[in-house]
Design a protein around this motif. Structure first.
Motif, PDB file in Angstrom:
ATOM      1  N   ARG A 247      16.950  -3.144 -10.975  1.00 40.45           N
ATOM      2  CA  ARG A 247      18.161  -3.492 -11.715  1.00 40.45           C
ATOM      3  C   ARG A 247      18.985  -2.242 -12.016  1.00 40.45           C
ATOM      4  O   ARG A 247      20.218  -2.242 -11.864  1.00 40.45           O
ATOM      5  CB  ARG A 247      17.778  -4.193 -13.016  1.00 40.45           C
ATOM      6  CG  ARG A 247      18.962  -4.595 -13.870  1.00 40.45           C
ATOM      7  CD  ARG A 247      18.494  -5.291 -15.139  1.00 40.45           C
ATOM      8  NE  ARG A 247      19.619  -5.658 -15.989  1.00 40.45           N
ATOM      9  CZ  ARG A 247      19.491  -6.265 -17.163  1.00 40.45           C
ATOM     10  NH1 ARG A 247      18.282  -6.590 -17.598  1.00 40.45           N
ATOM     11  NH2 ARG A 247      20.546  -6.556 -17.885  1.00 40.45           N
ATOM     12  N   MET A 248      18.304  -1.164 -12.420  1.00 45.59           N
ATOM     13  CA  MET A 248      19.009   0.074 -12.738  1.00 45.59           C
ATOM     14  C   MET A 248      19.603   0.697 -11.482  1.00 45.59           C
ATOM     15  O   MET A 248      20.723   1.245 -11.506  1.00 45.59           O
ATOM     16  CB  MET A 248      18.039   1.060 -13.402  1.00 45.59           C
ATOM     17  CG  MET A 248      18.733   2.271 -14.004  1.00 45.59           C
ATOM     18  SD  MET A 248      19.832   1.781 -15.352  1.00 45.59           S
ATOM     19  CE  MET A 248      21.060   3.072 -15.258  1.00 45.59           C
ATOM     20  N   ILE A 249      18.882   0.608 -10.380  1.00 44.62           N
ATOM     21  CA  ILE A 249      19.391   1.129  -9.104  1.00 44.62           C
ATOM     22  C   ILE A 249      20.650   0.371  -8.698  1.00 44.62           C
ATOM     23  O   ILE A 249      21.659   0.970  -8.308  1.00 44.62           O
ATOM     24  CB  ILE A 249      18.307   1.022  -8.006  1.00 44.62           C
ATOM     25  CG1 ILE A 249      17.137   1.941  -8.332  1.00 44.62           C
ATOM     26  CG2 ILE A 249      18.895   1.372  -6.636  1.00 44.62           C
ATOM     27  CD1 ILE A 249      15.929   1.720  -7.448  1.00 44.62           C
ATOM     28  N   GLY A 250      20.597  -0.958  -8.801  1.00 45.93           N
ATOM     29  CA  GLY A 250      21.762  -1.764  -8.453  1.00 45.93           C
ATOM     30  C   GLY A 250      22.951  -1.471  -9.355  1.00 45.93           C
ATOM     31  O   GLY A 250      24.095  -1.399  -8.891  1.00 45.93           O
ATOM     32  N   LEU A 251      22.684  -1.259 -10.643  1.00 46.47           N
ATOM     33  CA  LEU A 251      23.760  -0.955 -11.586  1.00 46.47           C
ATOM     34  C   LEU A 251      24.414   0.378 -11.239  1.00 46.47           C
ATOM     35  O   LEU A 251      25.648   0.505 -11.261  1.00 46.47           O
ATOM     36  CB  LEU A 251      23.215  -0.922 -13.011  1.00 46.47           C
ATOM     37  CG  LEU A 251      24.218  -0.561 -14.120  1.00 46.47           C
ATOM     38  CD1 LEU A 251      25.329  -1.592 -14.184  1.00 46.47           C
ATOM     39  CD2 LEU A 251      23.511  -0.454 -15.469  1.00 46.47           C
ATOM     40  N   SER A 252      23.605   1.367 -10.905  1.00 41.98           N
ATOM     41  CA  SER A 252      24.165   2.681 -10.565  1.00 41.98           C
ATOM     42  C   SER A 252      25.032   2.595  -9.312  1.00 41.98           C
ATOM     43  O   SER A 252      26.088   3.240  -9.232  1.00 41.98           O
ATOM     44  CB  SER A 252      23.042   3.704 -10.363  1.00 41.98           C
ATOM     45  OG  SER A 252      22.258   3.400  -9.216  1.00 41.98           O
ATOM     46  N   LEU A 253      24.592   1.818  -8.326  1.00 45.13           N
ATOM     47  CA  LEU A 253      25.379   1.653  -7.104  1.00 45.13           C
ATOM     48  C   LEU A 253      26.685   0.906  -7.391  1.00 45.13           C
ATOM     49  O   LEU A 253      27.736   1.216  -6.811  1.00 45.13           O
ATOM     50  CB  LEU A 253      24.567   0.901  -6.046  1.00 45.13           C
ATOM     51  CG  LEU A 253      23.411   1.693  -5.419  1.00 45.13           C
ATOM     52  CD1 LEU A 253      22.562   0.780  -4.537  1.00 45.13           C
ATOM     53  CD2 LEU A 253      23.938   2.870  -4.612  1.00 45.13           C
ATOM     54  N   ALA A 254      26.624  -0.080  -8.286  1.00 41.19           N
ATOM     55  CA  ALA A 254      27.833  -0.821  -8.644  1.00 41.19           C
ATOM     56  C   ALA A 254      28.835   0.088  -9.355  1.00 41.19           C
ATOM     57  O   ALA A 254      30.042   0.022  -9.099  1.00 41.19           O
ATOM     58  CB  ALA A 254      27.475  -2.010  -9.529  1.00 41.19           C
TER      59      ALA A 254
END
Length: 399
Positions: A247-254
């Motif tokens: 979830r944190m990885i996806g948030l950073s990419l977003a």
């Protein structure tokens, strides 16, 4: 001109969304059709991605040259139609081989971005090109943000739902294009199709005759290999170094995708007007160097998030470099140029993951000479520095 312009931006955004829509469910889909473990799925996922990029590399110059000969409108509309069919095939695929066939066909017809860029070059003055290419980049960045978010939500309804959504989006955009897209290739800027210039080597050789362009293409290739370090190893790096969750990885990419869209859509026109395209390329890479150098050694996830605006500033480089190259070639070579640039980018998508993943594994494994998860960013920094040296030594009539 307003509706065709909007259609082009939507096309590029959907192109990016289509990629991101299917990313969250690909591991589960591959396990579903092939069986095996998650590691097996990762292996086949790599094959599918490489097959797509390889076909794009081989066929993008031919598609670009074809758009110079027959026009942007038919090439773009056929590409969108086939893209919609490709997503339908993948939605119905019951074997890994049908998925592979879909990726091969998708790579061959992945002409939407390059043809859209050629169209944008046709309708833009020399002074407008950097800003217009920046808008294309912003549309792609917005699609990059929306795609994984929507795909993750649709994945709750099954592994096939994102494919059906992508097919509907491409189909609706095809219908919109039928009504609003006008043709920009006329007898004045039409160039006959030539098979000898339609393969990657032939197209590169043809465009290499333009003074300075060969150097710019090499600089663009090295930049693309370097900047692709983010999608190539970010998930692995951030989990290893910071212990981030998916979830944190996806948030950073977003966050990165959103800021990249803002930089290219809002900041880039102001920067190029103030300092010119050549200095924009140079200063953008300075920001990239700062980001790479910091990420190579930091151990704080919070600091990595703080660095995102700095790394996003590097997004000013590709549109400015694209504008310089676009202004260096004749009007009847815009499609060929965009096709070659797409092929170069596709080649970087093959080379970079292999290189960066190997470096990451070498410096995080039990036999690592030193433990340095950020080592790929140092490799990226060196590659980009080499590209910048080539750029500084290259002069064209446009730069």
């Amino acid at each position: 001109m307003r509706l065709p312009f909007l259609f082009i931006l939507i096309t590029v955004m959907i192109d990016a969304m289509g990629i991101g829509l299917i990313m969250p469910i690909m591991p589960d889909l591959i396990v579903e059709v092939q069986g095996g473990t998650l590691a097996d799925a990762a292996f086949w996922g790599g094959i599918l991605s490489t097959a797509f990029a390889a076909m794009q590399f081989l066929f993008a110059p031919a598609v670009g040259s074809l758009s110079d000969a027959v026009g942007r409108r038919p090439v773009l509309l056929v590409s969108l139609f086939v893209m919609a069919l490709d997503y339908v095939v993948m939605a119905l695929a019951g074997t890994i081989w049908l998925l592979l066939l879909g990726r091969l066909a998708g790579g061959i017809t992945a002409a939407t971005h390059s043809t859209a860029a050629a169209y944008m070059a046709d309708v833009s003055s020399a002074e407008q090109k950097a800003a217009r290419f920046g808008l294309l980049g912003a549309a792609f960045g917005l699609g990059f943000v929306l795609g994984p978010l929507v795909g993750g939500l649709l994945g709750e309804f099954g592994t096939r739902a994102p494919f059906w959504a992508a097919a509907v989006l491409a189909g609706l955009n095809f219908i919109l294009g039928l009504f609003v897209m006008n043709e920009t290739v006329t007898d004045a800027n039409r160039r006959p199709f030539n098979w000898s210039n339609a393969n990657p080597l032939g197209a590169f050789r043809m465009l290499g005759k333009v003074p300075g362009l060969k150097g710019l293409l090499w600089a663009y290739f090295l930049y693309s290999v370097a900047i692709y370090v983010y999608p190539a190893i970010w998930s692995y790096f951030s989990q290893e170094r910071f212990g981030w969750s998916p979830r944190m990885i996806g948030l950073s990419l977003a966050i990165f995708g959103f800021l990249m869209a803002v930089v290219q859509g809002v900041l880039l026109p102001r920067v190029t007007r103030r300092i010119g395209e050549r200095r924009t390329v140079i200063w953008g890479q300075v920001f990239d160097f700062a980001g790479f150098g910091a990420l190579a050694f930091i151990t704080s996830g919070t600091l990595a998030l703080i660095l995102i605006p700095i790394t996003a500033m590097g997004a000013i480089v590709p549109p400015a470099l694209q504008a310089i190259m676009s202004r260096s070639v004749a009007d009847d070579q815009q499609g060929a140029l965009q096709g070659v640039m797409t092929a170069v980018h596709a080649l970087s998508m093959i080379v970079s993951p292999l290189l960066m993943a190997s470096v990451f594994a070498r410096f995080t494994g039990p036999d690592a000479p030193i433990y340095l998860p950020g080592a790929p960013f140092l490799v990226a920094l060196l590659l980009m520095a080499g590209g910048l040296v080539i750029f500084l030594r290259t002069r064209t009539a446009a730069a």
